[in-house]
Design a protein around this motif. Structure first.
Motif, PDB file in Angstrom:
ATOM      1  N   ASP A 168     -20.856 -27.624  -2.276  1.00 47.83           N
ATOM      2  CA  ASP A 168     -21.262 -27.244  -0.924  1.00 47.83           C
ATOM      3  C   ASP A 168     -21.534 -28.481  -0.067  1.00 47.83           C
ATOM      4  O   ASP A 168     -21.127 -28.543   1.100  1.00 47.83           O
ATOM      5  CB  ASP A 168     -22.521 -26.371  -1.007  1.00 47.83           C
ATOM      6  CG  ASP A 168     -22.911 -25.792   0.340  1.00 47.83           C
ATOM      7  OD1 ASP A 168     -22.073 -25.107   0.961  1.00 47.83           O
ATOM      8  OD2 ASP A 168     -24.062 -26.024   0.774  1.00 47.83           O
ATOM      9  N   TRP A 169     -22.196 -29.489  -0.657  1.00 48.92           N
ATOM     10  CA  TRP A 169     -22.508 -30.708   0.098  1.00 48.92           C
ATOM     11  C   TRP A 169     -21.238 -31.436   0.505  1.00 48.92           C
ATOM     12  O   TRP A 169     -21.107 -31.870   1.653  1.00 48.92           O
ATOM     13  CB  TRP A 169     -23.383 -31.632  -0.741  1.00 48.92           C
ATOM     14  CG  TRP A 169     -23.756 -32.886   0.000  1.00 48.92           C
ATOM     15  CD1 TRP A 169     -24.821 -33.074   0.835  1.00 48.92           C
ATOM     16  CD2 TRP A 169     -23.032 -34.129   0.004  1.00 48.92           C
ATOM     17  NE1 TRP A 169     -24.815 -34.346   1.352  1.00 48.92           N
ATOM     18  CE2 TRP A 169     -23.726 -35.020   0.866  1.00 48.92           C
ATOM     19  CE3 TRP A 169     -21.889 -34.576  -0.631  1.00 48.92           C
ATOM     20  CZ2 TRP A 169     -23.293 -36.319   1.096  1.00 48.92           C
ATOM     21  CZ3 TRP A 169     -21.453 -35.875  -0.407  1.00 48.92           C
ATOM     22  CH2 TRP A 169     -22.155 -36.731   0.446  1.00 48.92           C
ATOM     23  N   ARG A 170     -20.303 -31.568  -0.419  1.00 48.86           N
ATOM     24  CA  ARG A 170     -19.052 -32.275  -0.112  1.00 48.86           C
ATOM     25  C   ARG A 170     -18.249 -31.524   0.935  1.00 48.86           C
ATOM     26  O   ARG A 170     -17.674 -32.118   1.848  1.00 48.86           O
ATOM     27  CB  ARG A 170     -18.229 -32.447  -1.400  1.00 48.86           C
ATOM     28  CG  ARG A 170     -16.865 -33.095  -1.198  1.00 48.86           C
ATOM     29  CD  ARG A 170     -16.972 -34.436  -0.496  1.00 48.86           C
ATOM     30  NE  ARG A 170     -17.762 -35.396  -1.269  1.00 48.86           N
ATOM     31  CZ  ARG A 170     -17.981 -36.653  -0.885  1.00 48.86           C
ATOM     32  NH1 ARG A 170     -17.471 -37.100   0.264  1.00 48.86           N
ATOM     33  NH2 ARG A 170     -18.705 -37.463  -1.622  1.00 48.86           N
ATOM     34  N   LEU A 184     -18.342 -17.299   1.149  1.00 46.55           N
ATOM     35  CA  LEU A 184     -18.142 -17.299  -0.293  1.00 46.55           C
ATOM     36  C   LEU A 184     -19.486 -17.094  -0.980  1.00 46.55           C
ATOM     37  O   LEU A 184     -20.343 -17.981  -0.965  1.00 46.55           O
ATOM     38  CB  LEU A 184     -17.517 -18.622  -0.729  1.00 46.55           C
ATOM     39  CG  LEU A 184     -16.869 -18.696  -2.115  1.00 46.55           C
ATOM     40  CD1 LEU A 184     -15.714 -17.707  -2.225  1.00 46.55           C
ATOM     41  CD2 LEU A 184     -16.378 -20.103  -2.398  1.00 46.55           C
ATOM     42  N   SER A 185     -19.686 -15.929  -1.553  1.00 44.61           N
ATOM     43  CA  SER A 185     -20.950 -15.641  -2.217  1.00 44.61           C
ATOM     44  C   SER A 185     -21.085 -16.454  -3.495  1.00 44.61           C
ATOM     45  O   SER A 185     -20.107 -17.024  -4.000  1.00 44.61           O
ATOM     46  CB  SER A 185     -21.042 -14.149  -2.565  1.00 44.61           C
ATOM     47  OG  SER A 185     -20.111 -13.812  -3.572  1.00 44.61           O
ATOM     48  N   GLN A 192     -14.406 -18.011  -8.934  1.00 42.10           N
ATOM     49  CA  GLN A 192     -13.155 -18.583  -8.440  1.00 42.10           C
ATOM     50  C   GLN A 192     -13.094 -20.110  -8.481  1.00 42.10           C
ATOM     51  O   GLN A 192     -12.012 -20.683  -8.647  1.00 42.10           O
ATOM     52  CB  GLN A 192     -12.908 -18.109  -7.009  1.00 42.10           C
ATOM     53  CG  GLN A 192     -12.800 -16.608  -6.857  1.00 42.10           C
ATOM     54  CD  GLN A 192     -12.735 -16.173  -5.402  1.00 42.10           C
ATOM     55  OE1 GLN A 192     -12.319 -16.934  -4.527  1.00 42.10           O
ATOM     56  NE2 GLN A 192     -13.156 -14.949  -5.123  1.00 42.10           N
ATOM     57  N   TRP A 193     -14.267 -20.777  -8.330  1.00 42.42           N
ATOM     58  CA  TRP A 193     -14.228 -22.222  -8.126  1.00 42.42           C
ATOM     59  C   TRP A 193     -15.048 -23.043  -9.107  1.00 42.42           C
ATOM     60  O   TRP A 193     -14.910 -24.264  -9.142  1.00 42.42           O
ATOM     61  CB  TRP A 193     -14.667 -22.547  -6.689  1.00 42.42           C
ATOM     62  CG  TRP A 193     -13.678 -22.023  -5.697  1.00 42.42           C
ATOM     63  CD1 TRP A 193     -13.764 -20.874  -4.981  1.00 42.42           C
ATOM     64  CD2 TRP A 193     -12.429 -22.621  -5.362  1.00 42.42           C
ATOM     65  NE1 TRP A 193     -12.648 -20.706  -4.206  1.00 42.42           N
ATOM     66  CE2 TRP A 193     -11.806 -21.770  -4.407  1.00 42.42           C
ATOM     67  CE3 TRP A 193     -11.768 -23.781  -5.748  1.00 42.42           C
ATOM     68  CZ2 TRP A 193     -10.562 -22.051  -3.867  1.00 42.42           C
ATOM     69  CZ3 TRP A 193     -10.529 -24.075  -5.208  1.00 42.42           C
ATOM     70  CH2 TRP A 193      -9.932 -23.217  -4.279  1.00 42.42           C
TER      71      TRP A 193
END
Length: 217
Positions: A168-170, A184-185, A192-193
């Motif tokens: 999230d930070w990147r 994106l929950s 997925q990631w």
């Protein structure tokens, strides 16, 4: 600890002096012997077993100290001791637990070496990473295979949460978009990631490329 060595001694009819060598294995011993024979030396070999004092590396000592510090922290240095470890400590005694910390420390390093760099960097080695690895031990039982422990650690809620934070930070820093803005929950992200084998910053870049995001930095 005993070590099996091969003692090699050679002398020459025309050259004064005696050559003495120690080889740790047959391959090395055969090579040394062949070289001495090539020079015309008379070679004598003898298999021997020697007692080597038990020694620990700097990293093993550091790991053992960190483990001991952690075990004290969760047993005698807290108002809410870990029930399992406290019972084990009371059963075997502090001296035995301190000795046990050496074995744990050696095992911890095997697990640590398998952990990806992104995970090693998410917290303090002694206060967070070591405790995370030690959490995969049941006191008094055989240690897990290092890879088994490593996989369990990387799939822990803590690891998943830290992975999501770094992703999230990147995404926010380079592309001006966070996971909330992307809709994106947490559950969808993990499904997925989340891939502990891939650095979360690299995974964020893959996400950005998939959705044609433009860099803001």
């Amino acid at each position: 600890m005993k070590a099996d060595l091969i003692y090699i001694e050679a002398e020459h009819d025309e050259v004064p002096g005696i050559v003495r060598e120690l080889a740790a294995d047959e391959i090395t011993a055969s090579k040394v012997t062949a070289e001495l024979l090539k020079t015309g030396g008379l070679v004598y070999r003898h298999n021997m077993s020697v007692e080597i004092p038990l020694a620990y590396s700097h990293l093993e000592m550091e790991a053992a100290l960190c483990v001991w510090e952690h075990l004290c922290e969760i047993t005698v240095a807290t108002d809410k001791p870990d029930k399992v470890w406290m019972e084990y400590r009371q059963g075997v005694g502090s001296v035995e637990l301190r000795h046990y910390s050496i074995d744990i420390g050696i095992w911890v390093l095997k697990v640590y070496d398998l952990l990806p760099e992104w995970f090693r960097a998410i917290g303090s080695y002694d206060w967070e990473i070591i405790p995370a690895i030690v959490s995969e031990i049941t006191p008094g039982e055989a240690f897990k295979e290092p890879k088994q422990a490593r996989d369990a650690i990387l799939n822990s809620d803590w690891a998943k949460g830290e992975y999501r934070l770094q992703f999230d930070w990147r995404l926010k820093y380079q592309y001006g978009l966070d996971l909330e803005g992307a809709g994106l929950s947490k559950e969808e992200f993990l499904e997925q990631w989340f891939n502990p084998e891939v650095d979360p910053e690299d995974q964020a870049r893959v996400y950005a490329e998939k959705y044609d995001l433009e860099k803001v930095r």
